[in-house]
Design a protein around this motif. Structure first.
Motif, PDB file in Angstrom:
ATOM      1  N   GLU A  20      43.724  35.947 -10.639  1.00 44.98           N
ATOM      2  CA  GLU A  20      43.272  36.000  -9.242  1.00 44.98           C
ATOM      3  C   GLU A  20      42.408  34.797  -8.895  1.00 44.98           C
ATOM      4  O   GLU A  20      42.543  34.200  -7.818  1.00 44.98           O
ATOM      5  N   TRP A  21      41.536  34.440  -9.840  1.00 42.74           N
ATOM      6  CA  TRP A  21      40.665  33.292  -9.618  1.00 42.74           C
ATOM      7  C   TRP A  21      41.468  31.996  -9.598  1.00 42.74           C
ATOM      8  O   TRP A  21      41.225  31.104  -8.795  1.00 42.74           O
ATOM      9  N   GLN A 334      43.698  45.109  -4.947  1.00 37.97           N
ATOM     10  CA  GLN A 334      42.391  44.559  -5.322  1.00 37.97           C
ATOM     11  C   GLN A 334      42.522  43.119  -5.802  1.00 37.97           C
ATOM     12  O   GLN A 334      41.692  42.266  -5.501  1.00 37.97           O
ATOM     13  N   ARG A 337      43.062  40.904  -2.830  1.00 37.77           N
ATOM     14  CA  ARG A 337      41.783  40.725  -2.135  1.00 37.77           C
ATOM     15  C   ARG A 337      40.942  39.662  -2.829  1.00 37.77           C
ATOM     16  O   ARG A 337      40.345  38.796  -2.189  1.00 37.77           O
ATOM     17  N   TRP A 338      40.886  39.723  -4.165  1.00 36.76           N
ATOM     18  CA  TRP A 338      40.059  38.777  -4.905  1.00 36.76           C
ATOM     19  C   TRP A 338      40.562  37.341  -4.750  1.00 36.76           C
ATOM     20  O   TRP A 338      39.777  36.396  -4.774  1.00 36.76           O
ATOM     21  N   VAL A 342      37.981  34.556  -3.531  1.00 38.38           N
ATOM     22  CA  VAL A 342      37.708  33.351  -4.330  1.00 38.38           C
ATOM     23  C   VAL A 342      37.939  32.097  -3.497  1.00 38.38           C
ATOM     24  O   VAL A 342      37.157  31.140  -3.548  1.00 38.38           O
ATOM     25  N   SER A 420      40.370  38.960   3.479  1.00 33.39           N
ATOM     26  CA  SER A 420      40.840  39.456   2.183  1.00 33.39           C
ATOM     27  C   SER A 420      41.315  40.901   2.290  1.00 33.39           C
ATOM     28  O   SER A 420      42.298  41.292   1.652  1.00 33.39           O
TER      29      SER A 420
END
Length: 435
Positions: A20-21, A334, A337-338, A342, A420
């Motif tokens: 995700e990051w 989730q 969203r992340w 980020v 997000s």
């Protein structure tokens, strides 16, 4: 070439983080087919950086301005004054000795000096020039323990004030306004006159100019003159009385506590005031101005931070197909969203860190940058006959920097919440239908 290496290094570091990051970081980079979103991201970063930089510089200048004014005012004024409730303070030597003899654990260890003074108004004349002044009668040796005037002498010495010699020390701007130099003679007129058959005649005495001081504060440099205590008492017919005693403390912020202890020690026959009472409104006004400037400039940071909302909303629309594919591959809402949190956080962090570095660098060098601007463009930001000081001081407080950085990052994170959430709630089937 350096940018390519730096980008590759950052990519390797980010790839070690959860996917995700990594995807969120990639989304902050330039897009092949939509450079407009990247442009909005860049303007958001620049806006946050400029807002953070402006906040740090302005608050540092306000801190420096407050400290410089306090030091200059209290370098001439007193930390604490002890006066009688009548016109003067009789038996001042006994009161002075009583203050010095107070128990060390309570008061005397905090007091660096105690000196008597006579304060009165007068009018100085030289040739055709006339100036109203504030006359302070002092004992030169003791005055050096309660003020910085001895170290601020531009010409002559404070010790040149001798009893009966009727010498006078003038502020630099006052001497310039009168057109006098060391060795000239000026006439001092006291408003307290004497009755004669011709009417009320002011008392007049000629004084020799033996010194000129310059503290860098126009109020004192243009309106204060010093004479010996004995000469002042004689001219203003004070007798054995003085106007009061001036005290200097080792820590000026202990003034309120020490003044309360002095009231208890000296009894009710004396009036004790400290600098926090005498200049309270002035310093409260500066503090209020600092808070207002913080709020105004914080709004600039907020506007720049909430540009992230539009950036992320457009990014979500642009990445509908990517989001749908990731969802079909098992990415949770989730995780989606992340990704966009980020992306928005990276914009905010990069802008905040850049602005903080520029702000700290400028705040630490403001006393060099401003004179260069004044010389280059032939302007003067602070005229000393209008403002209290003519230089632009700066005092960087790391607590202010921490508060500004934290505020900027929090606003950036708040700005990511709606976009997000919108990305996380997107239906994959609906997204793929139109792509």
């Amino acid at each position: 070439m350096k940018n390519v290496y730096l980008s590759a290094l950052l990519d390797r570091l980010v790839q070690r983080l959860p996917y995700e990051w990594w995807i969120g970081w990639r989304y902050t980079r330039a897009k092949r087919h939509n450079h407009f979103i990247s442009f909005i991201s860049l303007t958001s970063m620049v806006g946050i950086a400029l807002g953070v930089m402006a906040l740090i510089v302005v608050l540092s200048v306000m801190n420096g301005f407050q400290e410089e004014l306090r030091n200059r005012i209290l370098g001439v004024a007193s930390h604490i004054e002890v006066r009688g409730y009548d016109a003067g303070l009789p038996a001042w030597a006994a009161v002075q000795q009583q203050i010095r003899a107070l128990p060390a654990k309570s008061v005397s260890s905090k007091i660096e000096g105690v000196a008597p003074y006579v304060l009165a108004q007068g009018m100085l004349t030289y040739d055709q020039a006339v100036q109203g002044v504030l006359i302070r009668g002092v004992l030169p040796d003791q005055e050096a323990t309660v003020s910085d005037l001895s170290s601020q002498m531009k010409a002559g010495r404070l010790q040149g004030l001798q009893p009966g010699a009727f010498n006078i020390v003038l502020g630099a701007d006052l001497a310039q306004a009168l057109g006098v130099h060391i060795g000239d003679k000026v006439v001092l007129m006291a408003p307290q006159g004497q009755v004669t058959p011709a009417g009320l005649v002011p008392r007049i005495k000629q004084f020799n100019v033996t010194g000129i001081f310059q503290v860098g504060m126009y109020e004192y440099d243009a309106g204060l003159a010093l004479i010996h205590l004995a000469d002042a008492a004689k001219l203003y017919r004070m007798g054995d009385q003085v106007s009061g005693l001036r005290l200097k403390l080792a820590d000026l912020f202990m003034a309120d506590r020490v003044s309360r202890e002095l009231v208890q020690a000296l009894g009710p026959n004396y009036y004790v005031t400290d600098w926090t009472q005498q200049h309270a409104n002035f310093f409260k006004a500066i503090q209020l101005e600092k808070r207002v400037m913080f709020i105004i400039l914080a709004l600039i940071v907020a506007v720049a931070a909430f540009n992230i909302v539009s950036t992320l909303v457009m990014a979500v629309t642009d990445k509908r197909a990517d989001i749908a594919i990731l969802r079909t591959m098992g990415a949770t809402p989730q995780a989606i969203r992340w990704m966009f949190v980020v992306q928005g956080a990276m914009i905010g962090v990069i802008g905040t860190v850049s602005g903080a570095l520029l702000g700290v660098l400028l705040a630490l060098n403001i006393e060099t940058v401003v004179p260069w601007i004044e010389r280059t463009f032939n302007v003067q930001f602070l005229a000393k006959d209008v403002y209290y000081i003519s230089d632009l001081p700066s005092k960087l407080m790391w607590s202010d920097v921490g508060t500004i950085v934290a505020l900027s990052i929090v606003l950036s994170l708040v700005a990511t919440l709606y976009p997000s959430a919108r990305a996380a709630s997107m239906n994959p089937a609906e997204a793929l239908r139109y792509d």
